[in-house]
Design an enzyme around this catalytic site. Structure first.
Site, PDB file in Angstrom:
ATOM      1  N   GLU A 289      -1.021 -10.315   8.569  1.00 17.80           N
ATOM      2  CA  GLU A 289       0.000 -10.793   7.648  1.00 17.80           C
ATOM      3  C   GLU A 289       1.402 -10.743   8.236  1.00 17.80           C
ATOM      4  O   GLU A 289       2.303 -11.424   7.744  1.00 17.80           O
ATOM      5  CB  GLU A 289      -0.026  -9.983   6.338  1.00 17.80           C
ATOM      6  CG  GLU A 289      -1.169 -10.328   5.406  1.00 17.80           C
ATOM      7  CD  GLU A 289      -2.368  -9.430   5.591  1.00 17.80           C
ATOM      8  OE1 GLU A 289      -3.127  -9.236   4.627  1.00 17.80           O
ATOM      9  OE2 GLU A 289      -2.577  -8.917   6.714  1.00 17.80           O
TER      10      GLU A 289
ATOM     11  N   ASP B 234      -0.070  -5.488   5.630  1.00 16.43           N
ATOM     12  CA  ASP B 234      -1.055  -6.314   4.925  1.00 16.43           C
ATOM     13  C   ASP B 234      -0.899  -6.198   3.407  1.00 16.43           C
ATOM     14  O   ASP B 234      -0.341  -5.238   2.892  1.00 16.43           O
ATOM     15  CB  ASP B 234      -2.468  -5.898   5.323  1.00 16.43           C
ATOM     16  CG  ASP B 234      -2.765  -4.448   4.926  1.00 16.43           C
ATOM     17  OD1 ASP B 234      -1.912  -3.582   5.215  1.00 16.43           O
ATOM     18  OD2 ASP B 234      -3.824  -4.188   4.333  1.00 16.43           O
ATOM     19  N   GLU B 235      -1.450  -7.177   2.722  1.00 17.84           N
ATOM     20  CA  GLU B 235      -1.614  -7.154   1.265  1.00 17.84           C
ATOM     21  C   GLU B 235      -0.381  -6.632   0.536  1.00 17.84           C
ATOM     22  O   GLU B 235      -0.428  -5.652  -0.200  1.00 17.84           O
ATOM     23  CB  GLU B 235      -2.857  -6.312   0.908  1.00 17.84           C
ATOM     24  CG  GLU B 235      -4.138  -6.919   1.474  1.00 17.84           C
ATOM     25  CD  GLU B 235      -5.378  -6.109   1.157  1.00 17.84           C
ATOM     26  OE1 GLU B 235      -6.475  -6.704   1.109  1.00 17.84           O
ATOM     27  OE2 GLU B 235      -5.265  -4.886   0.997  1.00 17.84           O
ATOM     28  N   ALA B 236       0.745  -7.324   0.769  1.00 19.39           N
ATOM     29  CA  ALA B 236       2.012  -6.954   0.134  1.00 19.39           C
ATOM     30  C   ALA B 236       2.476  -8.081  -0.773  1.00 19.39           C
ATOM     31  O   ALA B 236       3.222  -8.972  -0.341  1.00 19.39           O
ATOM     32  CB  ALA B 236       3.064  -6.650   1.206  1.00 19.39           C
TER      33      ALA B 236
ATOM     34  N   HIS C 187       0.832  -1.211   0.000  1.00 19.33           N
ATOM     35  CA  HIS C 187       0.000   0.000   0.000  1.00 19.33           C
ATOM     36  C   HIS C 187       0.866   1.260   0.000  1.00 19.33           C
ATOM     37  O   HIS C 187       0.570   2.234   0.703  1.00 19.33           O
ATOM     38  CB  HIS C 187      -0.958  -0.008   1.194  1.00 19.33           C
ATOM     39  CG  HIS C 187      -2.015  -1.070   1.102  1.00 19.33           C
ATOM     40  ND1 HIS C 187      -3.099  -0.976   0.254  1.00 19.33           N
ATOM     41  CD2 HIS C 187      -2.126  -2.280   1.718  1.00 19.33           C
ATOM     42  CE1 HIS C 187      -3.852  -2.064   0.369  1.00 19.33           C
ATOM     43  NE2 HIS C 187      -3.281  -2.877   1.239  1.00 19.33           N
TER      44      HIS C 187
END
Length: 556
Positions: free
Chosen positions: A394, A342-344, A279
């Protein structure tokens, strides 16, 4: 022989109906959210008026914040100022007395006694006194919430003993996708305080925008804070359409310092989030050398999707992040600093010679362990400043940083795993506490476009943050719970209020009230009465609960 039996049945049903009616009356008379741990109705009422006197303890440090909140409320509504009596004076007729009780169980606990002669609030600290004032406020007529012709405010007699179930009770607002004005953030904080929520998680950075002034890196304000266009409708719609309008903004450090102080005066801690390593596209647009690709022009995101471009583990990246976090910690005094995690996606790291060299140099197994290395380095720096990190679940992947607190959002699995490893946890599962989800079964017909999912009020209310699979010792690592408002499809303050309330009202009861005191039918009755306060506060809450079967009739 049958007649006495039927008489007994009728009598039983009659008494049961009477009991239900009394409960409904109490729910309207004592429409407090979140439900206190103990509430005993009393006879009569106290009439607060312009002759009511406020009494503070002799050592009144902080207690005046609670008392002045009540005084300001009344002044704004009725136009007169409540006077203060002599500090330490004994409660007498027509007084609201704040008293110190060192025997209460924790610093947020309080007792509240309302009788015809006056009000007594006992607490160990000013924080407990402030929460008692919020309870008192909810017992008052809704007219107290704004300018009114009403000059006196009846408060029903009651005895309340109260304390929160969890020490961490948070709501997160994502300002990275859309910039929200400071005035709206103040209103939002006021509403959190109304529900005894004590933590405001401010999600400041995203692929679609960087919202905090960092003086050492001015391009974050000049470039990362702005995007050239925004997707219209749902990002999954084909073909995609864009509005062609530049959007953005950022908060100066002075604005954020003032916001921190504003929240502190309401006993709310603001936790900032600087997301990493994912992000981070907006930051890369400003400083492309922090990415893994060469000869690439990064652009601030204009649609909603997880991005492959993330911070690369260069030494320059760690220098940048340490500089940024230094300025962040100068503005935000919170114990916790949220670092995302998160979300990497690891695609760029797999392709990057620099990333692969770090894996080799540090003896790491793979890119997941590289993320753990990344997070551990940042944690070590944050710990060196006397602070601690929080990350999304995560950060468990590849090995958890030594002192990290985990926010479990992908269900409860991550939180359970962390608690079993003796790490502190904040439960925030998307299926129960993501307030950007739709609120009705007929979502597409009745609601604005949302990210997806279905999360009605009742499901939020039903959540228990302590999983049954944890032992008593493991359960102690559940610090509390948090509801999240992600804003991919929420561009205005009115829409944010619509998505947040009244689901945050239900969440407040999840976070504060012990399970045995919770009852959804009773909550709905209280909410119907309580919503009059929200009306006076001009909160654009979702009205769907008023149409639930039987609610309108029961609440009359």
């Amino acid at each position: 022989m049958k007649q006495p039996f039927f008489h007994s049945v009728y009598l039983f049903l009659f008494l049961a109906l009477c009991q239900i009616e009394l409960l409904a009356q109490d729910s309207q008379k004592y429409a407090i959210i979140p439900q206190p741990q103990s509430l005993t109705p009393e006879k009569g009422e106290f009439l607060l008026n312009e002759k009511t006197t406020l009494l503070l303890p002799v050592d009144s440090a902080g207690f005046k914040l609670a008392a002045s909140f009540l005084a300001d409320l009344v002044k704004n509504a009725a136009g007169y100022e409540l006077k203060y009596g002599k500090a330490g004076a004994k409660p007498s007729k027509n007084t609201v007395a704040f008293l110190v009780d060192p025997n209460l169980e924790n610093e947020e606990a309080y007792t509240l006694q309302v009788h015809s002669k006056g009000v007594q609030i006992k607490s160990k600290t000013a924080k407990g006194a402030f929460f008692a004032v919020q309870t008192l406020r909810q017992l008052m007529p809704a007219e107290v919430e704004g300018k009114s012709t009403q000059k006196t405010f009846p408060i029903p007699a009651v005895t309340i003993t109260d304390a929160p179930r969890f020490s961490y009770r948070g709501v997160m607002l994502d300002v990275g996708r859309y910039y929200f004005p400071v005035d709206f953030l103040r209103k939002y904080i006021d509403l959190l305080a109304f529900y005894k929520i004590n933590t405001f998680h401010l999600h400041l950075t995203e692929d679609a925008g960087w919202r905090m002034e960092i003086k050492k890196y001015p391009k974050l304000q000049e470039i990362a804070a702005w995007r050239d266009s925004t997707v219209v409708g749902h990002a999954k719609d084909k073909p995609r359409k864009y509005d062609g309008k530049r959007h953005g903004g950022y908060y100066t450090q002075q604005e954020l310092k003032e916001l921190v102080k504003y929240a502190q005066n309401r006993f709310i801690t603001i936790i900032p989030e600087i997301d990493m390593p994912g992000h981070s596209l907006a930051a890369l647009a400003a400083y492309p050398e922090l990415g893994c690709l060469k000869d690439t022009t990064y652009q601030v995101l204009t649609a909603w999707a997880i991005q492959k471009d993330i911070f690369c583990p260069h030494e320059t990246t760690f220098t940048f992040l340490e500089d940024v976090l230094t300025e962040v910690m100068e503005v935000f005094p919170s114990k916790y600093i949220h670092i995302g995690g998160d979300e990497a996606p690891k695609d760029r790291w797999k392709q990057s010679a620099a990333a692969q060299e770090v894996i080799k140099r540090e003896g790491l197994k793979d890119e997941h362990e590289l993320q753990s290395y990344f997070i551990r380095r940042v944690e070590k720096f944050v710990n060196s400043k006397g602070r601690a990190i929080i990350g999304w679940d995560e950060i468990l992947e590849g090995g958890l940083a030594p002192n990290a607190t985990v926010m479990s959002w992908r269900g409860e699995k991550g939180g359970i795993a962390a608690a079993k490893q003796k790490h502190d946890v904040i439960m925030t599962p998307n299926t129960y506490l993501y307030l950007d989800y739709y609120q009705t079964p007929e979502a597409r017909k009745t609601e604005p476009v949302a990210i997806g999912g279905y999360l009605p009020l009742e499901k939020v209310y039903s959540y228990n943050p302590v999983p049954a699979s944890l032992t008593a010792a493991e359960a102690k690592h559940i610090l509390g719970t948090q509801a999240n408002v992600w804003t991919e499809y929420i561009s205005t303050g009115d829409h944010a209020e619509h998505m947040t309330f009244p689901r945050a009202s239900a969440f407040a009861e999840v976070a504060w009230t012990r399970p045995e005191r919770k009852n959804y039918a009773d909550f709905k009755l209280r909410l119907l009465q309580h919503s009059k306060h929200l009306d006076k506060l001009k909160v654009k809450y979702a009205p769907y609960f008023k149409a639930e079967k039987g609610l309108s009739q029961a609440g009359k």
